[in-house]
Structure formats: C-alpha cells, structure tokens
Design a protein around this motif. Structure first.
Motif, PDB file in Angstrom:
ATOM      1  N   VAL A 403      -0.129   0.117 -14.398  1.00 49.44           N
ATOM      2  CA  VAL A 403      -0.213  -0.662 -13.290  1.00 49.44           C
ATOM      3  C   VAL A 403      -0.654   0.026 -12.131  1.00 49.44           C
ATOM      4  O   VAL A 403      -0.172   1.049 -11.519  1.00 49.44           O
ATOM      5  CB  VAL A 403       0.936  -1.728 -12.791  1.00 49.44           C
ATOM      6  N   LEU A 404      -1.701  -0.392 -11.532  1.00 53.93           N
ATOM      7  CA  LEU A 404      -2.412  -0.003 -10.457  1.00 53.93           C
ATOM      8  C   LEU A 404      -1.743  -0.996  -9.188  1.00 53.93           C
ATOM      9  O   LEU A 404      -1.986  -1.886  -9.016  1.00 53.93           O
ATOM     10  CB  LEU A 404      -3.954   0.001 -10.186  1.00 53.93           C
ATOM     11  N   VAL A 405      -1.318  -0.094  -8.251  1.00 53.20           N
ATOM     12  CA  VAL A 405      -0.500  -0.722  -6.944  1.00 53.20           C
ATOM     13  C   VAL A 405      -1.420  -0.340  -5.813  1.00 53.20           C
ATOM     14  O   VAL A 405      -1.725   0.784  -5.560  1.00 53.20           O
ATOM     15  CB  VAL A 405       0.827  -0.212  -6.890  1.00 53.20           C
ATOM     16  N   GLU A 406      -1.870  -1.254  -5.055  1.00 54.63           N
ATOM     17  CA  GLU A 406      -2.687  -1.137  -3.847  1.00 54.63           C
ATOM     18  C   GLU A 406      -2.141  -1.298  -2.703  1.00 54.63           C
ATOM     19  O   GLU A 406      -1.474  -2.415  -2.354  1.00 54.63           O
ATOM     20  CB  GLU A 406      -3.925  -2.117  -4.164  1.00 54.63           C
ATOM     21  N   GLY A 407      -1.953  -0.492  -1.738  1.00 58.78           N
ATOM     22  CA  GLY A 407      -1.401  -0.425  -0.299  1.00 58.78           C
ATOM     23  C   GLY A 407       0.115  -0.540  -0.509  1.00 58.78           C
ATOM     24  O   GLY A 407       0.837  -0.519  -1.560  1.00 58.78           O
ATOM     25  N   LEU A 408       0.808  -0.910   0.545  1.00 58.14           N
ATOM     26  CA  LEU A 408       2.117  -1.128   1.064  1.00 58.14           C
ATOM     27  C   LEU A 408       2.193  -2.601   1.014  1.00 58.14           C
ATOM     28  O   LEU A 408       1.415  -3.417   1.340  1.00 58.14           O
ATOM     29  CB  LEU A 408       2.743  -0.238   2.189  1.00 58.14           C
ATOM     30  N   PRO A 409       3.487  -3.104   0.466  1.00 61.21           N
ATOM     31  CA  PRO A 409       3.674  -4.567   0.570  1.00 61.21           C
ATOM     32  C   PRO A 409       3.542  -5.169   1.862  1.00 61.21           C
ATOM     33  O   PRO A 409       3.929  -4.684   2.673  1.00 61.21           O
ATOM     34  CB  PRO A 409       5.274  -4.679   0.251  1.00 61.21           C
ATOM     35  N   ASP A 410       2.735  -6.428   1.819  1.00 60.67           N
ATOM     36  CA  ASP A 410       2.764  -7.251   2.944  1.00 60.67           C
ATOM     37  C   ASP A 410       3.596  -8.531   2.706  1.00 60.67           C
ATOM     38  O   ASP A 410       3.140  -9.273   2.002  1.00 60.67           O
ATOM     39  CB  ASP A 410       1.100  -7.478   3.168  1.00 60.67           C
ATOM     40  N   GLY A 411       4.443  -8.745   3.651  1.00 60.83           N
ATOM     41  CA  GLY A 411       5.257  -9.752   3.359  1.00 60.83           C
ATOM     42  C   GLY A 411       6.143 -10.049   2.221  1.00 60.83           C
ATOM     43  O   GLY A 411       6.362 -10.826   1.634  1.00 60.83           O
ATOM     44  N   GLY A 412       6.236  -8.653   1.823  1.00 64.74           N
ATOM     45  CA  GLY A 412       7.048  -8.552   0.400  1.00 64.74           C
ATOM     46  C   GLY A 412       6.371  -8.693  -0.768  1.00 64.74           C
ATOM     47  O   GLY A 412       6.949  -8.488  -1.950  1.00 64.74           O
ATOM     48  N   THR A 413       5.057  -8.749  -0.610  1.00 65.02           N
ATOM     49  CA  THR A 413       4.165  -8.693  -1.841  1.00 65.02           C
ATOM     50  C   THR A 413       3.181  -7.694  -1.801  1.00 65.02           C
ATOM     51  O   THR A 413       2.451  -7.307  -0.940  1.00 65.02           O
ATOM     52  CB  THR A 413       3.436 -10.074  -1.874  1.00 65.02           C
ATOM     53  N   PRO A 434      -2.250   3.342   0.894  1.00 62.31           N
ATOM     54  CA  PRO A 434      -2.215   4.247  -0.322  1.00 62.31           C
ATOM     55  C   PRO A 434      -2.382   3.692  -1.855  1.00 62.31           C
ATOM     56  O   PRO A 434      -1.902   2.361  -1.703  1.00 62.31           O
ATOM     57  CB  PRO A 434      -1.035   5.133  -0.287  1.00 62.31           C
ATOM     58  N   TYR A 435      -2.761   4.029  -2.830  1.00 64.34           N
ATOM     59  CA  TYR A 435      -2.758   3.679  -4.091  1.00 64.34           C
ATOM     60  C   TYR A 435      -1.937   4.564  -4.972  1.00 64.34           C
ATOM     61  O   TYR A 435      -1.479   5.742  -4.563  1.00 64.34           O
ATOM     62  CB  TYR A 435      -4.006   3.599  -4.649  1.00 64.34           C
ATOM     63  N   ARG A 436      -1.233   3.917  -6.035  1.00 58.84           N
ATOM     64  CA  ARG A 436      -0.586   4.629  -6.901  1.00 58.84           C
ATOM     65  C   ARG A 436      -0.441   3.965  -8.388  1.00 58.84           C
ATOM     66  O   ARG A 436      -1.038   2.648  -8.559  1.00 58.84           O
ATOM     67  CB  ARG A 436       1.001   4.394  -6.617  1.00 58.84           C
ATOM     68  N   LEU A 437      -0.185   4.763  -9.315  1.00 61.44           N
ATOM     69  CA  LEU A 437      -0.042   4.301 -10.729  1.00 61.44           C
ATOM     70  C   LEU A 437       1.595   4.019 -11.220  1.00 61.44           C
ATOM     71  O   LEU A 437       2.172   4.770 -10.766  1.00 61.44           O
ATOM     72  CB  LEU A 437      -0.635   4.959 -11.903  1.00 61.44           C
ATOM     73  N   GLU A 438       1.804   3.035 -11.671  1.00 65.01           N
ATOM     74  CA  GLU A 438       3.168   2.866 -12.108  1.00 65.01           C
ATOM     75  C   GLU A 438       3.342   2.278 -13.435  1.00 65.01           C
ATOM     76  O   GLU A 438       2.359   1.861 -13.903  1.00 65.01           O
ATOM     77  CB  GLU A 438       3.986   1.742 -11.358  1.00 65.01           C
ATOM     78  N   ALA A 439       4.205   2.677 -14.458  1.00 60.41           N
ATOM     79  CA  ALA A 439       4.733   2.157 -15.522  1.00 60.41           C
ATOM     80  C   ALA A 439       5.149   0.688 -15.344  1.00 60.41           C
ATOM     81  O   ALA A 439       5.360   0.362 -14.382  1.00 60.41           O
ATOM     82  CB  ALA A 439       5.740   2.872 -16.399  1.00 60.41           C
ATOM     83  N   ALA A 440       5.234  -0.032 -16.294  1.00 60.54           N
ATOM     84  CA  ALA A 440       5.582  -1.364 -16.290  1.00 60.54           C
ATOM     85  C   ALA A 440       6.916  -1.589 -15.829  1.00 60.54           C
ATOM     86  O   ALA A 440       7.227  -2.609 -14.889  1.00 60.54           O
ATOM     87  CB  ALA A 440       5.598  -2.010 -17.668  1.00 60.54           C
ATOM     88  N   ASP A 441       7.821  -0.435 -15.900  1.00 60.87           N
ATOM     89  CA  ASP A 441       9.137  -0.512 -15.144  1.00 60.87           C
ATOM     90  C   ASP A 441       9.367  -0.071 -13.781  1.00 60.87           C
ATOM     91  O   ASP A 441      10.241   0.226 -13.205  1.00 60.87           O
ATOM     92  CB  ASP A 441      10.197   0.327 -16.021  1.00 60.87           C
ATOM     93  N   ARG A 442       7.933   0.075 -13.127  1.00 60.66           N
ATOM     94  CA  ARG A 442       7.724   0.600 -11.852  1.00 60.66           C
ATOM     95  C   ARG A 442       8.273   2.070 -11.712  1.00 60.66           C
ATOM     96  O   ARG A 442       8.194   2.514 -10.561  1.00 60.66           O
ATOM     97  CB  ARG A 442       8.489  -0.172 -10.753  1.00 60.66           C
ATOM     98  N   LEU A 445       3.948   7.160 -11.360  1.00 59.80           N
ATOM     99  CA  LEU A 445       3.323   8.252 -12.322  1.00 59.80           C
ATOM    100  C   LEU A 445       2.262   9.007 -11.598  1.00 59.80           C
ATOM    101  O   LEU A 445       2.097  10.051 -12.045  1.00 59.80           O
ATOM    102  CB  LEU A 445       2.411   7.379 -13.595  1.00 59.80           C
ATOM    103  N   ALA A 446       1.574   8.322 -10.503  1.00 59.14           N
ATOM    104  CA  ALA A 446       0.495   9.241  -9.910  1.00 59.14           C
ATOM    105  C   ALA A 446       0.297   8.453  -8.542  1.00 59.14           C
ATOM    106  O   ALA A 446       0.644   7.248  -8.328  1.00 59.14           O
ATOM    107  CB  ALA A 446      -0.797   9.040 -10.718  1.00 59.14           C
ATOM    108  N   ILE A 447      -0.360   9.470  -7.566  1.00 62.37           N
ATOM    109  CA  ILE A 447      -0.466   9.021  -6.258  1.00 62.37           C
ATOM    110  C   ILE A 447      -1.956   9.255  -5.792  1.00 62.37           C
ATOM    111  O   ILE A 447      -2.249  10.430  -6.158  1.00 62.37           O
ATOM    112  CB  ILE A 447       0.415   9.398  -4.931  1.00 62.37           C
ATOM    113  N   SER A 448      -2.703   8.373  -4.876  1.00 59.23           N
ATOM    114  CA  SER A 448      -3.963   8.820  -4.405  1.00 59.23           C
ATOM    115  C   SER A 448      -3.954   8.072  -3.094  1.00 59.23           C
ATOM    116  O   SER A 448      -3.518   6.878  -2.880  1.00 59.23           O
ATOM    117  CB  SER A 448      -4.988   8.318  -5.370  1.00 59.23           C
ATOM    118  N   ALA A 449      -4.674   8.665  -2.127  1.00 59.70           N
ATOM    119  CA  ALA A 449      -5.092   8.054  -0.789  1.00 59.70           C
ATOM    120  C   ALA A 449      -5.864   6.802  -1.102  1.00 59.70           C
ATOM    121  O   ALA A 449      -6.711   6.795  -2.031  1.00 59.70           O
ATOM    122  CB  ALA A 449      -5.566   9.187   0.172  1.00 59.70           C
TER     123      ALA A 449
END
Length: 449
Positions: A403-413, A434-442, A445-449
């Motif tokens: 899962v690609l996670v984009e940025g930091l949570p805004d309003g909890g999302t 910032p961006y990061r890769l997570e497994a399904a269980d969060r 796995l990896a970080i990038s700017a």
C-alpha cells in the motif's frame, strides 16, 4: 616510568556542576614522553563515567563508557601503514588505542576528561591513574582483518555506475541508486568490530557505502580510505556527536566536532567546514533529541523502529516539525542501523539508505544526500520493496500488493493506494510527501520524500 594517581569522590552534585570534569596533568618540557597510559577505576554498578583526553593543542580521543583504559605510544612502529584496518597506526605517528589519536605527546598541560553520565546521590570513589615513560603505553592488538571479497576490484572512478547488489532501480539521468548505511560503530568507540571487520560485514550485505560514525572521536577517519579500497566499499567519515540530551551525526572529513559545546554550534561548525549534520534517533529511549535545534537532515528510520514497524511516533515527530500537507519543509530522510555488534542480530543495512549519486565515492554520496536524493527500505537485498523518486514521479519496485501511503494524515485520514505490479509509477508532487510503502497490516516497508 612515572605513575601518579588522582583519587576523587563523585556524586550527582558533581554532575550538576559540570557534565565534563577535567583531571589535569603535566607532561614535562623538552622531549616530553615516549608513551602515555591512563586507567579509570570505579564501581561500574553504581555509576557510568565516560573517558576521554585532550592535550595542550587538540582533542586526543574519547572512548565513552566502553573502555577503562587507553594508551598512546609516540614511538615509531615497525611499519608505515595501518595494520589490517584494526585502528592501530604504525610508523612515524606511533600507535594508539582505537578512539584516540596517535602522534607526538606534546609537553605541557594535558587533561583526562571524565563524562559524568550517571552518578548516585552518595559519592563513589573514582581513581584515575596516569603513567608515562618507555614502559607505559601498551596498545592492544585487535583481531586479524577478514580477507577481502573475492573478485572485488578498485573503487569505481567518477561516473561509474556499478552497484554491488545490481538492483535495477530507476534513477534520474546520470545517477545511480546506491545502497548503504549511515550509522555504524567500531572499536574506535563502543562497537565490537574493527573497521575492517565492519567493512567485511557491510560487503557481505551487498552495501555500496557505509558511514563510520564513532562517538565523539575522529580517530577512525585516517583509516577509512585504505580499508575501503581493500574491501571495495565506500567508507564515509563521520562522528556521532554524543551527549545526554541528544545525538547527531556529523558527516564528512571535517575534523572533530566538540560535543561539549551547544548543539547550535555543532551545526554552525559542520556547515562552515562543508559537512552535513543529521539529528539521530530523535525519539529513542534516554537519548532522544532535546535540543531546540533543527538540522536539514534527519535519521527518521533508526534500528529502534524495528521493535514495532507499525509505530507512528516518527510520523508524529515529522508533523511536529511542520511536515505534511502544503509543506516542503521536512528534512532529508536518512536511515541508520546504529550497528554496534553482530550479537544484536541487526546487521549493517538494517534499514538501508539509498542515494541517487553520480558515482560511489564519498564526495558523490554526500552530495546526493545534500541534495535530498535519498530513499529508505528495510533491507538491501533483491526482492525487498523500494520506493524511489525520479523527477515528479515515484516508482515502487518489487512492491506488488503493498500500500502506498501519501503524506501525513489530515483530519485523521491519510491517502492510500494499492500497488499492483512489480514496477509501478505514481505521480508525486513534492508538496504532497512524505510517501511510504506499507504491508496490509501497516508494517513499514519503505520511505521516500
């Protein structure tokens, strides 16, 4: 041989008065001394006292709490080169215990420097013994250096793109992604491996570069080019500037940074000398970052995060720094294993810092970091998910199903997208990191700017 003892009784009251206590002694004028040996004795169950030394002109070394003795022998050794990367210098400079600078024992006022790290309410007895003369100064032998890797060649010249792992990571034109570790220790401070042993361990992991960042000393710097050439490894000179209120890595062959001065002065000194200063493990246990100083570089992923890779403390720290939605002000992200010993089970490259550099030389690696061309993954090997930036795009490699996670949570999302495929490109404007890769269980796995 001349021997003198200084007997002290130290308690927390002494620590309150001065964190660094100098025990002065004199070397006689004229020729001075052939060799110096200092021994520190106290009840180690009751206190923690660090050990270091300065001469009349410069800092001579630091071993922290890792040693109770050090020696400097100014007499020429039998050879004119370093012995197998062990940290002992032979030849006209003489020899010294790792962590301490060899060379002339200049006459004048010296001092044993005691770091009063932990002292009880009731005083403890502390004895400092100083011995000088031809019978003093026995320098310890270290284990033989491991053999260099078979088939290794010389370090690549400028423009070369050979990587040890051979991973085909997409990079901007003229650049190559190199795998390394930006935080490791040797016997020059509190590590258990010599420089050569550490280099061999890094090569065994497939790393292209490794920063040697021993605590409050630069005695290891002189040995890095020679050992790096033997093991076909780019060894970056570093110093972990270490205090009770936080640690920072000073990268570059820039000389010693005085850890006893304010953190703002560290940053000023490092930048004036052309180096880089990163905040280390800002949330770790009893050595988190407490100084009101922000540096351009941050060891965001430290080995301690592996205790729980679903922990969100580092992201909260980034938010407190002002990173996230609408901001490009976050520091350059770095990773470091803080390697001390193989016994902990976390070898060099845990995590791995990737840098997009022109070649595999110290200058090129540091230039890539200076310009923010970094990414971090859990491990270096093939098949491990990596997230790298190429211009305004992010490329997820070997990350199918993550899962690609984009940025930091805004309003909890936060914004989350599934990665489908072994090499997937996503548009990634810098202001939305910032961006990061997570497994399904969060699990991270990896970080990038």
């Amino acid at each position: 041989m001349t021997r003198e003892q200084r007997r002290l009784r130290l308690s927390v009251d002494d620590q309150i008065e001065h964190r660094y206590l100098e025990v002065p002694f004199e070397l006689p004028p004229g020729r001075g001394a052939d060799a110096l040996e200092v021994t520190l004795a106290y009840d180690r169950d009751a206190a923690v006292i660090d050990l270091g030394c300065r001469d009349p002109e410069r800092w001579r070394g630091w071993s922290g709490g890792a040693r109770s003795r050090f020696a400097i022998d100014a007499r020429p050794g039998p050879a004119g080169h370093e012995s197998g990367g062990t940290g002992r210098t032979a030849g006209h400079d003489g020899r010294a215990t790792p962590g301490y600078e060899p060379g002339e024992l200049v006459p004048g006022p010296w001092a044993v420097v005691l770091g009063l790290h932990k002292l009880p309410a009731e005083p403890v007895d502390v004895t400092v013994t100083i011995a000088t003369g031809s019978d003093a100064g026995r320098v310890e032998d270290e284990p033989p250096a491991p053999p260099p890797p078979s088939g290794s060649g010389p370090m690549p010249t400028a423009g070369a793109s050979r990587t040890r792992l051979g991973r085909d990571l997409p990079a901007p034109n003229g650049l190559t992604w190199y795998a390394g570790d930006l935080h490791a220790h040797t016997t020059h401070s509190d590590g258990t491996l010599s420089i050569a042993q550490l280099a061999a361990a890094a090569v065994g992991r497939g790393l292209d570069f490794l920063a040697v960042t021993d605590h409050n000393t630069v005695s290891h710097h002189a040995h890095l080019p020679g050992v790096g050439a033997v093991y076909d490894l780019c060894l970056l000179p570093g110093q972990e500037v270490t205090t009770h209120a936080g640690h920072a890595n000073a990268f570059g062959d820039i000389g010693w940074v005085d850890f006893r001065r304010p953190a703002r002065q560290w940053l000023s000194d490092v930048e004036e000398r052309g180096g880089l200063l990163s905040v280390n493990h800002p949330l770790q246990d009893d050595c988190g970052w407490q100084f009101p100083v922000r540096t351009p570089f941050l060891e965001l992923w430290h080995i301690s995060w592996f205790l729980d890779l679903t922990a969100t403390g580092p992201w909260a720290y980034l938010r407190a720094l002002g990173a996230g939605e609408g901001s490009t002000g976050h520091p350059v992200f770095l990773g470091g294993s803080d390697f001390h010993t193989p016994d902990l089970g976390f070898p060099p490259g845990t995590p791995t810092t990737w840098v997009a550099a022109q070649d595999r030389t110290p200058e090129a690696i540091l230039d890539a970091i200076r310009h923010g061309r970094t990414a971090i993954s859990r491990f270096p090997g093939p098949g491990e998910p990596v997230l790298v930036r190429v211009g305004d795009d992010l490329v997820a490699v070997d990350a199918d199903g993550t899962v690609l996670v984009e940025g930091l949570p805004d309003g909890g999302t936060d914004r989350r997208r599934r990665v489908r495929g072994d090499r997937v490109t996503f548009p990634a404007p810098p202001e939305r990191g910032p961006y990061r890769l997570e497994a399904a269980d969060r699990t991270l796995l990896a970080i990038s700017a």
